[in-house]
Motif scaffolding. Sequence first.
Motif, short mmCIF file in Angstrom:
data_model
loop_
_atom_site.label_atom_id
_atom_site.label_comp_id
_atom_site.label_asym_id
_atom_site.label_seq_id
_atom_site.Cartn_x
_atom_site.Cartn_y
_atom_site.Cartn_z
N ARG A 71 0.89 -1.17 -0.07
CA ARG A 71 -0.09 -0.12 -0.09
C ARG A 71 0.98 1.27 0.23
O ARG A 71 1.75 1.27 0.95
N ASP A 74 -2.69 7.06 -1.16
CA ASP A 74 -3.66 7.24 -2.02
C ASP A 74 -3.74 7.97 -3.05
O ASP A 74 -3.08 8.99 -2.95
N GLY A 78 -8.29 6.87 -5.20
CA GLY A 78 -8.54 6.03 -3.83
C GLY A 78 -7.47 5.48 -3.39
O GLY A 78 -6.32 5.60 -3.65
N VAL A 79 -7.81 4.30 -2.83
CA VAL A 79 -6.81 3.32 -2.09
C VAL A 79 -6.01 2.86 -3.21
O VAL A 79 -6.29 2.40 -4.39
N ARG A 80 -4.49 2.71 -3.21
CA ARG A 80 -3.63 2.43 -3.91
C ARG A 80 -2.60 1.40 -3.64
O ARG A 80 -1.90 1.78 -2.43
N TYR A 81 -2.16 0.19 -4.39
CA TYR A 81 -1.16 -0.40 -4.12
C TYR A 81 -0.33 -0.46 -5.12
O TYR A 81 -0.51 -0.44 -6.37
N ALA A 114 -8.66 -1.60 -3.28
CA ALA A 114 -7.77 -0.84 -3.86
C ALA A 114 -8.60 -0.54 -5.05
O ALA A 114 -9.40 -1.10 -5.59
N ARG A 115 -8.55 0.72 -5.59
CA ARG A 115 -8.92 1.29 -6.80
C ARG A 115 -8.05 1.72 -7.80
O ARG A 115 -8.35 1.71 -8.91
#
Length: 158
Positions: A71, A74, A78-81, A114-115
Amino acid sequence: MVQVQRTDADAPDAHMLLAEYFEDRTIGFAAQDQVYTPVFPARATFTPPAGAFVVLRDDEGQARGCGGIRRIADGERGVRYEVKHLYLRPDTRGRGWGRLMLEDLERRAREWDARELVLDTHHSLEAAAGLYRTSGFVETERFNENPNATRWYSKALD
């Protein structure tokens, strides 16, 4: 049957594969008169839900490849990996195993809402770039300061 299994990034098989990956990149960079800077990841980097590290095992249970997601901050979606250290031993390439690992990592990222998935790579890794493009990644702006990278990719997951 080929299997992708979650493991700790510092487990013996994972560490061995990462060492091979770093050696391969060091040799590749030296051939281009560049310096590669390897960094073994801290265990916590790939501990769920901060991330995950996987090892691909062949039909005989031998570790043949590895990769992880971690991770990061963001992004606009949004959520980003970030995908890190995707590696297959040279004698296993071209069998679709890299795609298996990438799909497994994407599934794990989606489970953590995740997005977006992002990754960086070096322009000399053309086969890897082909895998990323055919897996839905598109080139994007630089998102980190990795001195080993020359290309950056992203994939929307929504």
